[in-house]
Each structure stands twice: as structure tokens, then as C-alpha cells.
Scaffold this active site. Structure first.
Site, PDB file in Angstrom:
ATOM      1  N   GLY A  39      47.368  54.706  40.997  1.00 54.42           N
ATOM      2  CA  GLY A  39      46.099  54.061  41.361  1.00 54.42           C
ATOM      3  C   GLY A  39      45.852  52.867  40.448  1.00 54.42           C
ATOM      4  O   GLY A  39      46.794  52.287  39.898  1.00 54.42           O
ATOM      5  N   PHE A  40      44.576  52.535  40.251  1.00 48.75           N
ATOM      6  CA  PHE A  40      44.249  51.341  39.467  1.00 48.75           C
ATOM      7  C   PHE A  40      44.765  51.437  38.032  1.00 48.75           C
ATOM      8  O   PHE A  40      45.270  50.465  37.484  1.00 48.75           O
ATOM      9  CB  PHE A  40      42.733  51.118  39.458  1.00 48.75           C
ATOM     10  CG  PHE A  40      42.233  50.591  40.759  1.00 48.75           C
ATOM     11  CD1 PHE A  40      42.321  49.240  41.051  1.00 48.75           C
ATOM     12  CD2 PHE A  40      41.698  51.443  41.704  1.00 48.75           C
ATOM     13  CE1 PHE A  40      41.873  48.748  42.255  1.00 48.75           C
ATOM     14  CE2 PHE A  40      41.244  50.961  42.920  1.00 48.75           C
ATOM     15  CZ  PHE A  40      41.329  49.606  43.196  1.00 48.75           C
ATOM     16  N   GLY A  41      44.616  52.614  37.412  1.00 47.26           N
ATOM     17  CA  GLY A  41      45.025  52.772  36.018  1.00 47.26           C
ATOM     18  C   GLY A  41      46.539  52.847  35.875  1.00 47.26           C
ATOM     19  O   GLY A  41      47.142  52.063  35.130  1.00 47.26           O
ATOM     20  N   GLU A 198      27.097  51.784  51.200  1.00 49.77           N
ATOM     21  CA  GLU A 198      28.074  51.036  52.004  1.00 49.77           C
ATOM     22  C   GLU A 198      28.323  51.721  53.347  1.00 49.77           C
ATOM     23  O   GLU A 198      28.357  51.075  54.393  1.00 49.77           O
ATOM     24  CB  GLU A 198      29.400  50.918  51.229  1.00 49.77           C
ATOM     25  CG  GLU A 198      29.327  49.937  50.078  1.00 49.77           C
ATOM     26  CD  GLU A 198      30.469  50.094  49.070  1.00 49.77           C
ATOM     27  OE1 GLU A 198      30.453  49.363  48.083  1.00 49.77           O
ATOM     28  OE2 GLU A 198      31.364  50.938  49.274  1.00 49.77           O
ATOM     29  N   ASP A 327      39.496  57.580  36.042  1.00 52.39           N
ATOM     30  CA  ASP A 327      38.459  58.545  36.424  1.00 52.39           C
ATOM     31  C   ASP A 327      38.658  59.923  35.794  1.00 52.39           C
ATOM     32  O   ASP A 327      37.723  60.725  35.754  1.00 52.39           O
ATOM     33  CB  ASP A 327      38.448  58.729  37.951  1.00 52.39           C
ATOM     34  CG  ASP A 327      37.809  57.553  38.671  1.00 52.39           C
ATOM     35  OD1 ASP A 327      37.419  56.585  37.990  1.00 52.39           O
ATOM     36  OD2 ASP A 327      37.699  57.607  39.905  1.00 52.39           O
ATOM     37  N   ALA A 343      36.909  51.122  39.205  1.00 53.57           N
ATOM     38  CA  ALA A 343      38.256  50.556  39.257  1.00 53.57           C
ATOM     39  C   ALA A 343      38.497  49.627  38.068  1.00 53.57           C
ATOM     40  O   ALA A 343      39.584  49.622  37.488  1.00 53.57           O
ATOM     41  CB  ALA A 343      38.432  49.809  40.576  1.00 53.57           C
ATOM     42  N   GLN A 344      37.463  48.846  37.706  1.00 54.03           N
ATOM     43  CA  GLN A 344      37.663  47.893  36.609  1.00 54.03           C
ATOM     44  C   GLN A 344      37.886  48.617  35.273  1.00 54.03           C
ATOM     45  O   GLN A 344      38.644  48.122  34.434  1.00 54.03           O
ATOM     46  CB  GLN A 344      36.510  46.904  36.517  1.00 54.03           C
ATOM     47  CG  GLN A 344      35.141  47.526  36.522  1.00 54.03           C
ATOM     48  CD  GLN A 344      34.042  46.493  36.289  1.00 54.03           C
ATOM     49  OE1 GLN A 344      34.191  45.606  35.472  1.00 54.03           O
ATOM     50  NE2 GLN A 344      32.957  46.601  37.019  1.00 54.03           N
TER      51      GLN A 344
END
Ligand SMILES: Cc1cc2nc3c(=O)[nH]c(=O)nc-3n(C[C@H](O)[C@H](O)[C@H](O)COP(=O)(O)OP(=O)(O)OC[C@H]3O[C@@H](n4cnc5c(N)ncnc54)[C@H](O)[C@@H]3O)c2cc1C
Length: 460
Positions: A39-41, A198, A327, A343-344
Site C-alpha cells: 500500500g502507501f507505506g 464522500e 495504519d 495515506a500521507q
């Protein structure tokens, strides 16, 4: 001739093997970094270690793709197709010869012998282990609600929700019973955080614009969309002004915002709020997350959200060579507050850890502590409507929506995805036509859904 020629060969062989032994002895063993989660990390760690001398990287993920979760709600509401927000991990890391990608699910960590065990029992040894396995939904002890109220975390979740939303309109068109029709055209989104906001805004957009003229017996523009939040305001992580703005904007889109209402039960008949059943066939869960089972894997205590506490260099105290990021990690900001599941945060931690590991392995340099630099908080509400907060700077409405759009396209992985998403957005913006409205037979749960709706006793 044979006797004469034999010795040199024999000597050459001894010479070869002793050379090889010498070169093996001289050559330092390459450091093995195992990363679980693309994922992002995890992806950021791998990219920072790509092509680095003396380091071999193995990235293990149970899915073959990296997923851009912030746009999942657009797949769930038929604006984008699944492939537009996902990219095969193997393809992203293809340029790096020192990285191998394995499809597999982490089952256990043998921290004493420094190996991970994947679901088929295969052991993968490591010198450094990075756990970047993210989070899943939390139903606060009501796991039985999951079947009726899917959350939004994976492409399967998004397809499941999309199928349910579209099937609800189909069922509403078929039924002769006004109460059933109302149930099928009522949509409940639970949780007033960015995902809930959203989703509610996007379902309203789908019903009021894209589907407006597609049905004869039912008027999708009259669909009831409820956003149910237990706290006193939606988007509680944002400034009060922006929360109030978001609530007003959602109301303008036709969403009924119910703050201060806790959901007491969720069944296929509907949701119970304040002792009253609200009949609905489509419920979306956006209320809570739980870290992946890092605590169990590492045999460590976790916080309530299942996160393992990490040191300032993101290492896990008491588990040598193990790091947890994103996370799944309880990592503290400079003021001592826990960093949010964003995510950041995961991406910055991944970049930091990749560089820190590089410096440690190649030069023995100790790492400086990780510092998170916020790039601002963004939430989209609907077409032309978003809120942005960056320290004291606050933006709302169309300018915020533009910032949100540019940031998300920029952050998407892969030029092709960026281009496709831009074109799709432009098309949807100009025509108000959500192009991905096809229900596939193989959509998760479609058959279960159709069958269970058929079996349900009809109201008289
Ligand atoms: C709907 C939604 C909208 C969001 N919107 C935003 C937003 O607008 N802005 C923002 O900053 N953040 C947003 N987030 C949060 C953000 O996506 C997460 O904080 C971020 O993805 C965390 O990154 P990660 O690397 O920790 O985990 P993830 O990106 O979730 O990656 C975890 C990876 O680990 C893999 N994995 C998990 N368990 C195993 C296992 N046992 N074995 C092998 N592999 C495993 C998974 O397949 C996955 O690829 C959103 C999240 C969601 C769900």
C-alpha cells in the site's frame, strides 16, 4: 597424455573453488529486507530501497495490486472503473532488479528466528522486516452487521457496494409495493467522516444526475440518502466552520444529515436508530477502522484500534529488526498525539524508513526520528464542493474541489491511471453521466444479494 594433462585440470578445479570460497568469504552477505504490504507505506519503502547496493528486498502482498483508496468511493458509485485506481505492484517495482514481489498472505511472524510465515507455510527469512499491512473495518463488536453494511476498503468492497446501489434501483423499478419501493430507494451511510461524506454525496450525485432519467416506475431523484453520525458534527477532524459548510452542502445535494444519532442495529430490513427502524436495502459502513493483526503477529499489546506502538524511528521496541508503519502503527507526533490513519502519513513514513534503512545498512548511520509534515486535510462532498484545511488555512466550495482534484490526480500511481481518471472526470463533469454503471454477474455478493431479496417475504 591423459596423466600429464589431468593434474592441471585438477589444480584448476581446486584453484577455482578456493577462489570462489575466498570471494564468498570476502563478499559481505546482502541485507534482506522483507516488506509486507504494497500500500502507501510499503510501496514507498520498496521504492526507496530499489537499486541499492547490498540490499535485497522481498515485498509480499495478498493482492497483486496497489490500490488508491481515496478514490474507492468513485468506484462504488460508478464514476470510475476498478482498474483506473489500481496498478499491479509487480509492474510498479519492475525497474528494480533487487526487488522481488510475491503474492501471499502473511500468517505469522517468527521474530526469534527472523522469518515470516505466509499462508501456505512458506517461511521467508529477513534481516529487517517492515509490516505495512494497513487496517480493516471495525464494527465495534457487531461483526454480524458486516454482511448487510459493507465498508469501503478494497476493490471488492467497492464493487459490492456499487452492485447493491444499482440493484436497489432495479428492484425498486420492479416492485409494485410502495413500501418496498421506498425501502429500495433509501440509502443509509453510517459514519460522518470523510469516507461517509464522500459516499453520501456521491450516491446523491448518482441518483439525482446520472440515473435521473433511466427508470420509468421509479424517480431516482426522489431517493432518500441518510448520513448517520453518532457525534455532534460530521467531519470532526476539520474546523467547525468546514463541518458546518459540508453539512449545508450535503443537504443542498439532497442528503439528510443525522448527527447525534447512534445506530443500534443493522439488519437486511434496515437500520435501527433511536429505537426506530428505518427501512433500507442498502447500508454502507464508514464508521470505524481496526489495524491489521500486527499485535497478534508480534505478540504485543495494541491500542484500542489494534495498532502497535512504534519508537520515533518506527522500529518496534523489543522486536529487533522489525518496523511497523502506516495504519497499523501507533506513531506519535511531536506534540505526543497519535498520527492519523492517512495515506500521507503512511507514504512519508515509508519514504523515511526506506532512506533510514539504506543509511543504516550501507553506512551504519543511526536514523534521526521520523517527523510528519502535514500536507493538509481534504474531503470532497460532491461536484464542485469540497473542503480543505492546512493549518490555519481553510478553503471550501469550488476552489477546494479543484485543489482536491489536482492533489488526487497527482498522487495516483501511474501516468496511464492519471490520464484515464482525468478523462473520466471531465466526461462525468460535462455530461453528469457515471460511465461505470454495469453490474457484473461475478460482482461479489450479487447472487447472494439477488437471492436474499427474492427470499425475503413480500409485505402485504
Ligand atoms: C475509502 C477510503 C478513503 C480514504 N481517503 C483518504 C484520503 O482522502 N486522504 C488520505 O490521506 N487518506 C485516505 N484514506 C486512508 C489511506 O488510504 C490509508 O491511511 C493508507 O492506505 C494507509 O496506508 P498503509 O500502507 O498503512 O496501508 P494500505 O494502503 O491499506 O496497504 C496495506 C497493504 O497490505 C496488504 N495486506 C494486508 N494484510 C496483509 C497480509 N496479512 N498479508 C499480505 N498483505 C497484506 C493489503 O493488501 C494492502 O495492499 C482513505 C481510506 C479509505 C479506506
Amino acid at each position: 597424455m591423459t596423466l600429464v594433462s589431468a593434474p592441471p585440470k585438477f589444480h584448476a578445479t581446486i584453484q577455482d573453488s578456493s577462489d570462489r570460497a575466498a570471494s564468498v568469504a570476502e563478499k559481505p552477505r546482502r541485507h534482506r529486507v522483507v516488506i509486507v504490504g504494497g500500500g502507501f507505506g510499503g510501496l514507498a519503502v520498496a521504492q526507496a530501497l530499489g537499486g541499492q547496493d547490498g540490499i535485497d528486498v522481498t515485498l509480499v502482498d495478498r493482492r497483486n495490486h496497489h490500490l488508491f483508496q481515496p478514490l474507492l468511493y468513485q468506484v462504488a458509485t460508478a464514476i470510475l472503473s476498478p482498474g483506473e485506481i489500481a496498478e499491479p505492484i509487480r509492474h510498479i517495482l519492475n525497474p528494480y532488479d533487487n526487488i522481488r514481489v510475491l503474492l501471499g498472505e502473511l500468517d505469522a511472524v517468527d521474530a526469534n528466528r527472523r522469518a515470516i510465515v505466509i499462508e501456505d507455510g512458506e517461511r521467508i527469512p529477513y534481516d529487517s522486516l517492515v509490516l505495512a499491512t494497513g487496517a480493516a473495518h471495525s464494527y465495534f463488536g457487531h461483526d454480524d452487521w458486516e454482511r448487510t453494511a459493507p465498508g469501503l476498503k478494497t476493490l471488492d468492497d467497492a464493487r459490492r457496494i456499487r452492485a447493491r446501489v444499482l440493484l436497489s434501483f432495479e428492484q425498486a423499478e420492479r416492485t409494485e409495493d410502495p413500501a418496498e419501493r421506498e425501502r429500495f430507494t433509501t440509502f443509509a451511510v453510517i459514519g460522518g467522516g470523510p469516507t461517509g461524506v464522500e459516499m453520501a454525496g456521491a450516491i446523491a450525485g448518482l441518483a439525482r444526475e446520472a440515473l435521473a432519467r433511466d427508470f420509468k416506475a421509479v424517480d431516482p431523484t426522489k431517493a432518500r440518502i441518510l448520513l448517520i453520525e453518532g457525534g455532534q458534527r460530521i467531519l470532526s477532524a476539520f474546523h467547525e466552520d468546514l463541518s458546518a459548510y459540508a453539512e449545508k452542502a450535503l443537504t443542498g445535494l439532497g442528503v439528510t444529515v443525522m448527527t447525534g444519532h447512534a445506530v443500534e442495529d443493522v439488519t437486511p430490513e434496515g437500520v435501527t436508530v433511536d429505537g426506530r427502524l428505518i427501512p433500507t436495502a442498502t447500508v454502507v459502513w464508514g464508521a470505524g477502522v481496526q489495524a491489521s493483526p500486527v499485535g497478534r503477529w508480534l505478540d504485543l499489546e495494541t491500542d484500542k484500534a489494534g495498532r502497535v506502538r512504534v519508537a520515533p524511528d518506527l522500529s518496534v521496541p523489543g522486536r529487533e529488526g522489525v518496523y511497523v508503519i502506516g495504519d497499523a502503527a501507533l506513531s506519535l507526533a511531536e506534540d505526543g498525539s497519535p498520527l492519523p490513519g492517512l495515506a500521507q502519513v503512511a507514504h512519508q513514513q515509508g519514504v523515511y524508513l526506506g532512506r533510514a534503512l539504506r543509511a543504516k545498512i550501507q553506512n551504519g548511520m543511526p536514523p534521526k526520528p521520523f517527523r510528519f509534515r502535514s500536507r493538509g486535510n481534504l474531503a470532497v462532498i460532491g461536484r464542485n464542493e469540497a473542503v480543505v484545511e492546512w493549518g490555519r488555512f481553510r478553503l471550501k466550495g469550488f476552489p477546494a474541489w479543484l485543489v482536491w482534484g489536482i492533489a488526487h490526480v497527482y498522487l495516483l500511481v501511474g501516468f496511464q491511471n492519471r490520464l484515464l481518471v482525468c478523462m473520466r472526470w471531465l466526461w462525468t463533469y460535462l455530461t453528469a453521466h457515471n460511465g461505470a454503471r454495469v453490474i457484473f454477474d461475478e460482482d461479489p455478493d450479487v447472487l447472494w444479494e439477488v437471492e436474499s431479496r427474492r427470499r425475503r417475504p413480500q409485505r402485504s
